[in-house]
Design a protein around this motif. Sequence first.
Motif, PDB file in Angstrom:
ATOM      1  N   TYR A  25       0.785  -1.229   0.000  1.00  0.00           N
ATOM      2  CA  TYR A  25       0.000   0.000   0.000  1.00  0.00           C
ATOM      3  C   TYR A  25       0.818   1.282   0.000  1.00  0.00           C
ATOM      4  O   TYR A  25       0.282   2.354  -0.292  1.00  0.00           O
ATOM      5  CB  TYR A  25      -0.969   0.018   1.198  1.00  0.00           C
ATOM      6  N   LEU A  26       2.109   1.218   0.340  1.00  0.00           N
ATOM      7  CA  LEU A  26       2.876   2.453   0.455  1.00  0.00           C
ATOM      8  C   LEU A  26       2.927   3.221  -0.862  1.00  0.00           C
ATOM      9  O   LEU A  26       2.602   4.417  -0.915  1.00  0.00           O
ATOM     10  CB  LEU A  26       4.291   2.155   0.946  1.00  0.00           C
ATOM     11  N   LEU A  27       3.329   2.555  -1.928  1.00  0.00           N
ATOM     12  CA  LEU A  27       3.442   3.232  -3.216  1.00  0.00           C
ATOM     13  C   LEU A  27       2.092   3.718  -3.739  1.00  0.00           C
ATOM     14  O   LEU A  27       1.979   4.873  -4.179  1.00  0.00           O
ATOM     15  CB  LEU A  27       4.134   2.324  -4.238  1.00  0.00           C
ATOM     16  N   PRO A  28       1.026   2.901  -3.708  1.00  0.00           N
ATOM     17  CA  PRO A  28      -0.278   3.408  -4.156  1.00  0.00           C
ATOM     18  C   PRO A  28      -0.779   4.592  -3.337  1.00  0.00           C
ATOM     19  O   PRO A  28      -1.412   5.495  -3.892  1.00  0.00           O
ATOM     20  CB  PRO A  28      -1.199   2.190  -3.998  1.00  0.00           C
ATOM     21  N   VAL A  29      -0.517   4.599  -2.026  1.00  0.00           N
ATOM     22  CA  VAL A  29      -0.965   5.708  -1.181  1.00  0.00           C
ATOM     23  C   VAL A  29      -0.286   7.003  -1.607  1.00  0.00           C
ATOM     24  O   VAL A  29      -0.937   8.042  -1.796  1.00  0.00           O
ATOM     25  CB  VAL A  29      -0.683   5.406   0.308  1.00  0.00           C
ATOM     26  N   ILE A  30       1.031   6.965  -1.762  1.00  0.00           N
ATOM     27  CA  ILE A  30       1.760   8.157  -2.190  1.00  0.00           C
ATOM     28  C   ILE A  30       1.342   8.555  -3.603  1.00  0.00           C
ATOM     29  O   ILE A  30       1.174   9.736  -3.912  1.00  0.00           O
ATOM     30  CB  ILE A  30       3.279   7.913  -2.117  1.00  0.00           C
ATOM     31  N   ALA A  31       1.154   7.548  -4.463  1.00  0.00           N
ATOM     32  CA  ALA A  31       0.748   7.833  -5.839  1.00  0.00           C
ATOM     33  C   ALA A  31      -0.608   8.529  -5.883  1.00  0.00           C
ATOM     34  O   ALA A  31      -0.808   9.473  -6.657  1.00  0.00           O
ATOM     35  CB  ALA A  31       0.709   6.537  -6.643  1.00  0.00           C
ATOM     36  N   ALA A  32      -1.554   8.073  -5.060  1.00  0.00           N
ATOM     37  CA  ALA A  32      -2.886   8.674  -5.053  1.00  0.00           C
ATOM     38  C   ALA A  32      -2.818  10.152  -4.674  1.00  0.00           C
ATOM     39  O   ALA A  32      -3.526  10.986  -5.244  1.00  0.00           O
ATOM     40  CB  ALA A  32      -3.791   7.922  -4.079  1.00  0.00           C
ATOM     41  N   VAL A  33      -1.952  10.476  -3.713  1.00  0.00           N
ATOM     42  CA  VAL A  33      -1.818  11.867  -3.272  1.00  0.00           C
ATOM     43  C   VAL A  33      -1.143  12.718  -4.347  1.00  0.00           C
ATOM     44  O   VAL A  33      -1.621  13.805  -4.684  1.00  0.00           O
ATOM     45  CB  VAL A  33      -1.022  11.933  -1.950  1.00  0.00           C
ATOM     46  N   VAL A  34      -0.037  12.220  -4.883  1.00  0.00           N
ATOM     47  CA  VAL A  34       0.742  13.003  -5.847  1.00  0.00           C
ATOM     48  C   VAL A  34       0.005  13.144  -7.170  1.00  0.00           C
ATOM     49  O   VAL A  34      -0.006  14.223  -7.787  1.00  0.00           O
ATOM     50  CB  VAL A  34       2.128  12.353  -6.060  1.00  0.00           C
ATOM     51  N   ILE A  35      -0.624  12.058  -7.614  1.00  0.00           N
ATOM     52  CA  ILE A  35      -1.370  12.114  -8.878  1.00  0.00           C
ATOM     53  C   ILE A  35      -2.492  13.140  -8.802  1.00  0.00           C
ATOM     54  O   ILE A  35      -2.807  13.817  -9.789  1.00  0.00           O
ATOM     55  CB  ILE A  35      -1.932  10.717  -9.222  1.00  0.00           C
ATOM     56  N   GLY A  36      -3.080  13.290  -7.619  1.00  0.00           N
ATOM     57  CA  GLY A  36      -4.165  14.253  -7.455  1.00  0.00           C
ATOM     58  C   GLY A  36      -3.716  15.701  -7.442  1.00  0.00           C
ATOM     59  O   GLY A  36      -4.551  16.605  -7.331  1.00  0.00           O
ATOM     60  N   GLY A  37      -2.412  15.945  -7.548  1.00  0.00           N
ATOM     61  CA  GLY A  37      -1.931  17.315  -7.652  1.00  0.00           C
ATOM     62  C   GLY A  37      -1.321  17.893  -6.399  1.00  0.00           C
ATOM     63  O   GLY A  37      -0.876  19.038  -6.411  1.00  0.00           O
ATOM     64  N   THR A  38      -1.291  17.142  -5.297  1.00  0.00           N
ATOM     65  CA  THR A  38      -0.649  17.646  -4.084  1.00  0.00           C
ATOM     66  C   THR A  38       0.861  17.701  -4.285  1.00  0.00           C
ATOM     67  O   THR A  38       1.463  16.718  -4.709  1.00  0.00           O
ATOM     68  CB  THR A  38      -0.977  16.753  -2.875  1.00  0.00           C
ATOM     69  N   SER A  39       1.443  18.856  -3.983  1.00  0.00           N
ATOM     70  CA  SER A  39       2.884  19.022  -4.179  1.00  0.00           C
ATOM     71  C   SER A  39       3.656  18.200  -3.157  1.00  0.00           C
ATOM     72  O   SER A  39       3.375  18.262  -1.959  1.00  0.00           O
ATOM     73  CB  SER A  39       3.265  20.496  -4.043  1.00  0.00           C
ATOM     74  N   ILE A  40       4.632  17.438  -3.614  1.00  0.00           N
ATOM     75  CA  ILE A  40       5.449  16.635  -2.716  1.00  0.00           C
ATOM     76  C   ILE A  40       6.301  17.526  -1.827  1.00  0.00           C
ATOM     77  O   ILE A  40       6.813  17.085  -0.788  1.00  0.00           O
ATOM     78  CB  ILE A  40       6.338  15.664  -3.534  1.00  0.00           C
TER      79      ILE A  40
END
Length: 326
Positions: free
Chosen positions: A256-271
């Motif tokens: 789940y780690l990669l999908p969780v980060i991907a969901a946030v970043v893909i949605g436009g939240t700046s890393i």
Amino acid sequence: MTTESSSLLRAPHRTQPRLDRAVMLVAIACVLIVVGASFVSPGILSPGYLLQQLQIASILGVLATGAMLVILLGQIDLSVPLTITATAILSTTLAGSGVPALEALAIPAGLAGGVLIGLINGLGVVLFRIPSMVWTLAVNAMLLGITVFYTGGFKPNGAPPTLAVFIAHGRTLGIPNAFLLWLVVGGVTTFLLRKTIFGTYVYAYGQAQRALFMAGAPVERLTLAVFAFAGFMSSLGSLLLVGYANQAYQGMGDTYLLPVIAAVVIGGTSILGGSGSYAGTFVGALFITLLSSVLSLMQVPDALRQFIFGAIILLMLLINRHPRTR
């Protein structure tokens, strides 16, 4: 209070037009995935399949909620996998103990365990000034050691809490209860971010932490609160996963780690922190779920799936690499 500080506290999250565009693009991508995959498997367009995807996406969406707030601070939480596993083992152990008093504590104890892990993460960042990436990764490793020691590397004994099973599998008026819970979580989170001083501080922290500190904001307490919130969301998502799988097992949070980060970043939240919207995280979780489902239907190997997720994250980082508007 400096001019920069006051401007940050007045409206730190009004400059979001490109994020709205990102939300629209991801939403369109979700539609294209469904329509495109329907040519290979027409059953994808059935209400049953789509509702099932909402049910599965709810787990990822709840997990991504806490991760989003941490990323808005410009921090990162890498303890998500073992927070999921540890709280799942704790709750199922209590639920399957056969002692009514302990069974009643299964869900509260699981949620409290997540909050405790989140507070430990926050304390490492606040007290010891250790980068969150390093500290949370170390916490994740320690939790791995604890769970392996407890289980001996085998499937833990226990049973899923009844309420967790009801929420994960039940439906109200045909809509999955897990999705309804996710809507509540999303509504509360959106309210906190957009309508409260807490949300103002979260965005301001990610944009200019020093300016926020100079403005007299409780930066340390804010950091602790956000990491505790993230731990709570990880444990809540863990309980949904336990109810969905009807069990807890070693390594259940590893994927789940990669999908969780991907969901946030893909949605436009700046890393880098300081900008993002929950709507983006919402559609990001839907996108990851649909993409994963379609790749599974096409029998794409797991290694290639992980590669695709990583490539998507890098692509979104490149798209959003421009300096943030202060």
